[in-house]
Design an enzyme around this catalytic site. Sequence first.
Site, PDB file in Angstrom:
ATOM      1  N   GLY A  85      -7.590  -3.448   4.894  1.00 19.89           N
ATOM      2  CA  GLY A  85      -6.601  -4.144   5.430  1.00 19.89           C
ATOM      3  C   GLY A  85      -5.697  -3.565   6.584  1.00 19.89           C
ATOM      4  N   PHE A  89       2.713  -2.295  10.589  1.00 19.69           N
ATOM      5  CA  PHE A  89       3.125  -0.751  10.534  1.00 19.69           C
ATOM      6  C   PHE A  89       1.921   0.206  10.480  1.00 19.69           C
ATOM      7  CE2 PHE A  89       6.735  -3.072   8.687  1.00 19.69           C
ATOM      8  CZ  PHE A  89       7.488  -3.022   9.606  1.00 19.69           C
ATOM      9  N   GLY A  90       0.595  -0.262  10.134  1.00 17.07           N
ATOM     10  CA  GLY A  90      -0.368   0.677   9.836  1.00 17.07           C
ATOM     11  C   GLY A  90      -1.569  -0.176   9.087  1.00 17.07           C
ATOM     12  N   LYS A 124      -1.821   3.181   1.594  1.00 13.91           N
ATOM     13  CA  LYS A 124      -1.149   2.533   2.545  1.00 13.91           C
ATOM     14  C   LYS A 124      -0.622   3.275   3.756  1.00 13.91           C
ATOM     15  CE  LYS A 124       2.305  -1.433   2.902  1.00 13.91           C
ATOM     16  NZ  LYS A 124       2.820  -2.395   2.320  1.00 13.91           N
ATOM     17  N   ASP A 144       8.231 -12.611  -1.639  1.00 15.62           N
ATOM     18  CA  ASP A 144       6.792 -12.973  -0.744  1.00 15.62           C
ATOM     19  C   ASP A 144       5.763 -13.242  -1.758  1.00 15.62           C
ATOM     20  OD1 ASP A 144       5.640 -13.371   1.498  1.00 15.62           O
ATOM     21  OD2 ASP A 144       5.229 -11.311   2.095  1.00 15.62           O
ATOM     22  N   LYS A 181       2.707 -15.017  -2.839  1.00 10.84           N
ATOM     23  CA  LYS A 181       1.724 -15.971  -2.319  1.00 10.84           C
ATOM     24  C   LYS A 181       0.373 -15.514  -2.738  1.00 10.84           C
ATOM     25  CE  LYS A 181       2.017 -13.440   2.122  1.00 10.84           C
ATOM     26  NZ  LYS A 181       2.502 -13.593   3.609  1.00 10.84           N
ATOM     27  N   ASP A 207       2.365  -5.692  -2.831  1.00  6.73           N
ATOM     28  CA  ASP A 207       3.003  -5.842  -1.514  1.00  6.73           C
ATOM     29  C   ASP A 207       4.367  -5.980  -1.768  1.00  6.73           C
ATOM     30  OD1 ASP A 207       3.816  -6.255   0.967  1.00  6.73           O
ATOM     31  OD2 ASP A 207       2.253  -7.376   1.519  1.00  6.73           O
TER      32      ASP A 207
END
Length: 473
Positions: free
Chosen positions: A128, A132-133, A165, A259, A261, A277
Amino acid sequence: MVSSSQKGLHTLLSANLKKLTITPPSASSPDFDFSEVFGPLTPHHNNSAQSPASTSSASAFLADPPVIYNRSHSFVGPSPRYTLSSSLPLQIQELENESLEIASESESEIISEKKIGPGDFEILRVVGQGAFGKVFQVRKKVDRDDINGGDSDGDGDGDGIYAMKVMRKETIIKKNHVDYMKAERDILTKVMHPFIVQLRYSFQTKSKLYLILDFINGGHLFFHLYRQGIFSEDQARIYTAEIVCAVAHLHKCGIVHRDLKPENILMDVDGHVMLTDFGLAKEIDESSRSNSMCGTTEYMAPEILLSKGHNKDADWWSVGILLYEMLTGQPPFTHANRQKLQQRIINEKVKLPPFLTGEAHSLLKGLLQKDPTRRLGSGPNGGDDIKRHKWFRSINWKKLEARELVPKFKPDVSGKDCTANFDRCWTTMPADDSPGTTPTAGEHFQGYTYVAPNPWLSSDDRKVHNQGEIKEK
């Protein structure tokens, strides 16, 4: 040569092992499985060629249900899909050689004896990329001197597959998102639940932040929903129940996700879902409200869009949108123009498709109440009111939380390092954690380093261990 601190840890571990009793597992009472996964946001697919031409009319429900369409992104988080050739070679390059943050002399000797950093992980592939990275699938290198056997997921097979991450400090600071990144790390250190991804390590270099999480190799819920088009009520019921359990646990901990979803929900090898996340999550007191405008528009509650202040009730609206999308193939409110989409969410009534049962209609009506004070789950009992709804009548909640209710669908997974359930536009990218361009002062991210407590230690020993690992001041 073995140091005095290592001898002490070996003695402690030996003493605890002597007290250990192992009960043979039974089919009716399997162990909790916290192995495998964290992943990035699944890339958005443009599915217009497959979708019905009209989705705005209620009459669309009389034909085949529409499938997922291309939706907007989180206000803080992943960037749009990158278009890359599937023929790109996999290139694993050497990690940047940067100094890890240095622990103070007053901290536990555990840190000085064994620091964790980028060099302890072998990059396998990209899974992914965000604002930011990147997120990499990595393997923890085995250290013979590691008292955990070099494999902190505890299965002893030495695989040690994780998600790493990586976030650039310079970008985070420029976008004024330092608080979000620190909150994500802090929240993940406080939460442990069978349906929430677990943080194993966090550390930093001069230019980057790193989170090491379990790698859940079944892919994102979005990936499977996109493939199937819609879920049956039976299939959606167990996913929704597991999500409700996870969200209710967050709320009891004073945390709002903000968030929720399908792209932020992963599926493990057994078909269970895992929340991930926490980049927009926030700790909110029961009596407090947040005025931040954040989230993904299709899933944002009306009170967020109206800037009226929001709390945990906003998550239950998002759960309602999630359930609606699982059962119909798309969120209830859609529009290519963000401003018009917001107006629809605020003003329009939810159209309930006739092919759903009356009990599903009842639950959706309860969760998708525009007035948060009337929303199901907003009362003093919180998620318990949702669990008692008649649509969940067949769910045994104790067995569910013990992971004893086995989902009928299991993703096709060939092994712990399998990435077949992640989009190839990510997995074919060069696996390169390139050096940071600008060293960044460390005062913004003091106390970021974390190592998950050793499961062999007693509760008192864990407390001492964590004070050494994550002491912030």
